[in-house]
Write an enzyme that holds these catalytic residues in place. Sequence first.
Site, PDB file in Angstrom:
ATOM      1  CD  GLN A  89      -2.544  -1.199   2.672  1.00  0.00           C
ATOM      2  OE1 GLN A  89      -3.557  -0.548   2.901  1.00  0.00           O
ATOM      3  NE2 GLN A  89      -1.977  -1.960   3.590  1.00  0.00           N
ATOM      4  CG  ASN A  90       4.129   1.197   2.373  1.00  0.00           C
ATOM      5  OD1 ASN A  90       3.077   1.472   2.963  1.00  0.00           O
ATOM      6  ND2 ASN A  90       5.040   0.397   2.903  1.00  0.00           N
ATOM      7  CG  ASP A  92       8.111   3.346   0.900  1.00  0.00           C
ATOM      8  OD1 ASP A  92       7.543   3.337   2.005  1.00  0.00           O
ATOM      9  OD2 ASP A  92       8.558   2.289   0.372  1.00  0.00           O
ATOM     10  CG  HIS A 107      -2.876   2.720  -1.819  1.00  0.00           C
ATOM     11  ND1 HIS A 107      -2.861   2.570  -0.450  1.00  0.00           N
ATOM     12  CD2 HIS A 107      -3.961   2.016  -2.248  1.00  0.00           C
ATOM     13  CE1 HIS A 107      -3.893   1.836  -0.067  1.00  0.00           C
ATOM     14  NE2 HIS A 107      -4.571   1.478  -1.139  1.00  0.00           N
TER      15      HIS A 107
HETATM   16  N1  APR Z   1       7.036  -2.254  12.149  1.00  0.00           N
HETATM   17  C1  APR Z   1       5.886  -2.823  11.696  1.00  0.00           C
HETATM   18  N2  APR Z   1       4.674  -2.235  11.797  1.00  0.00           N
HETATM   19  C2  APR Z   1       4.633  -1.035  12.404  1.00  0.00           C
HETATM   20  C3  APR Z   1       5.784  -0.378  12.902  1.00  0.00           C
HETATM   21  C4  APR Z   1       7.024  -1.045  12.757  1.00  0.00           C
HETATM   22  N3  APR Z   1       8.159  -0.509  13.214  1.00  0.00           N
HETATM   23  N4  APR Z   1       5.393   0.817  13.447  1.00  0.00           N
HETATM   24  C5  APR Z   1       4.050   0.887  13.282  1.00  0.00           C
HETATM   25  N5  APR Z   1       3.598  -0.218  12.673  1.00  0.00           N
HETATM   26  C6  APR Z   1       2.211  -0.564  12.306  1.00  0.00           C
HETATM   27  C7  APR Z   1       1.135   0.112  13.140  1.00  0.00           C
HETATM   28  O1  APR Z   1       0.903  -0.604  14.333  1.00  0.00           O
HETATM   29  C8  APR Z   1      -0.058   0.041  12.194  1.00  0.00           C
HETATM   30  O2  APR Z   1      -0.752  -1.190  12.326  1.00  0.00           O
HETATM   31  O3  APR Z   1       1.991  -0.108  10.997  1.00  0.00           O
HETATM   32  C9  APR Z   1       0.595   0.101  10.812  1.00  0.00           C
HETATM   33  C10 APR Z   1       0.407   1.427  10.119  1.00  0.00           C
HETATM   34  O4  APR Z   1      -0.954   1.619   9.864  1.00  0.00           O
HETATM   35  P1  APR Z   1      -1.411   2.909   9.043  1.00  0.00           P
HETATM   36  O5  APR Z   1      -0.692   4.100   9.553  1.00  0.00           O
HETATM   37  O6  APR Z   1      -2.905   2.899   9.007  1.00  0.00           O
HETATM   38  O7  APR Z   1      -0.831   2.653   7.561  1.00  0.00           O
HETATM   39  P2  APR Z   1      -1.441   1.730   6.444  1.00  0.00           P
HETATM   40  O8  APR Z   1      -2.186   0.564   7.028  1.00  0.00           O
HETATM   41  O9  APR Z   1      -0.354   1.424   5.486  1.00  0.00           O
HETATM   42  O10 APR Z   1      -2.506   2.714   5.734  1.00  0.00           O
HETATM   43  C11 APR Z   1      -3.145   2.193   4.586  1.00  0.00           C
HETATM   44  O11 APR Z   1      -4.224   4.331   4.273  1.00  0.00           O
HETATM   45  O12 APR Z   1      -4.058   6.593   4.327  1.00  0.00           O
HETATM   46  C12 APR Z   1      -4.086   5.514   3.491  1.00  0.00           C
HETATM   47  O13 APR Z   1      -3.131   5.398   1.362  1.00  0.00           O
HETATM   48  C13 APR Z   1      -2.804   5.409   2.715  1.00  0.00           C
HETATM   49  O14 APR Z   1      -1.650   3.407   2.013  1.00  0.00           O
HETATM   50  C14 APR Z   1      -2.226   4.066   3.143  1.00  0.00           C
HETATM   51  C15 APR Z   1      -3.445   3.327   3.641  1.00  0.00           C
END
Ligand code: APR
Length: 235
Positions: A89-90, A92, A107
Site C-alpha cells: 500500500q506504500n 515509497d 496506491h
Molecule cells: N514495524 C511494523 N509495523 C509497524 C511499525 C514497525 N516498526 N510501526 C508501526 N507499525 C504498524 C502500526 O501498528 C499500524 O498497524 O503499521 C501500521 C500502520 O498503519 P497505518 O498508519 O494505518 O498505515 P497503512 O495501514 O499502510 O494505511 C493504509 O491508508 O491513508 C491511506 O493510502 C494510505 O496506504 C495508506 C493506507
Amino acid sequence: MNSGIKLIVLSGAGISAESGLKTFRDMGGLWEQYNVTEVASPEAWKNNRELVLRFYNERRKQLLEARPNDGHTGLVTLEKYFDVEIITQNVDDLHERAGSKKVLHLHGELRKARSTADPSLIYPIKGWELKTGDTCEKGSQLRPHVVWFGEPVPAVKKAVQIVSTAEILVIIGTSLNVYPAAGLIHYASPGAEIFLIDPNPVNMPGNREITIIQKGAGEGVKQLIKILTGKGKKV
Ligand code: APR
C-alpha cells in the site's frame, strides 16, 4: 533455486517506519498532521493544488534521504527460499531499493508523476519536487501518481489474483483500515498459512487462523525467516 512455494506479502506504512518514514494512523502519524481531504483527494487537487504538491514534495524529499530497513531486506532474503511477491500500500520505493523483484503498488508511487490529461502517461520524477507548470508531453499539468481517497484502485484486480496464489501470506505494517487492500486477506486460499507482523494489535477482518509476530518489521521479519526456514518446510 528457491522452493517455488508462493509467499505473498501485503505491506503497509509500518514496514517503512524504521526507515524514518511516518505512518498514517500511529501517534504522530501523517493524518494527525494533515487533514486527508485537504492533501489526498481529487477535491484537494482542484481546490488547493499547491498544498497537495507540497504534501507530496515533503514526503518525496524525506524518501530520498531514507534507506530500506531490515524489514525490507529480510523480505529479499526470503526470495532465496520462496517465490516472493509483494503487494504494498506504500508509495515509497524502499522494497525495490532493498532488492525485491516483484512489487505491486496498490496506491501508486511517490517518485512518479502522471498526466492530468492522459493517465496512461506516467513519468519518473527527478529529484524531490513536482511543481505547477511541470507538464506531460501533451502540455497538461502533472499530478502525483498516487491513488487519492475516492479514486479507484486499478491494481486491486491483479492484487486479488496474486493473493489467491499464496501458500504463505505475510501481512506486515498495516492497520488494515483501508479497503480494498484490507479485504485482500479474504482471497487467500483456506490452506494458506497467514502471518501478521506488527508491534501493535491489529483487528483482522474475518476469522482466519493467524500467527502473530508482535514485533517491529526488522525484528519481526528476522523471526519469520527463522520460523519458515527452521520449521522443516521444504525450502
Ligand atoms: N514495524 C511494523 N509495523 C509497524 C511499525 C514497525 N516498526 N510501526 C508501526 N507499525 C504498524 C502500526 O501498528 C499500524 O498497524 O503499521 C501500521 C500502520 O498503519 P497505518 O498508519 O494505518 O498505515 P497503512 O495501514 O499502510 O494505511 C493504509 O491508508 O491513508 C491511506 O493510502 C494510505 O496506504 C495508506 C493506507
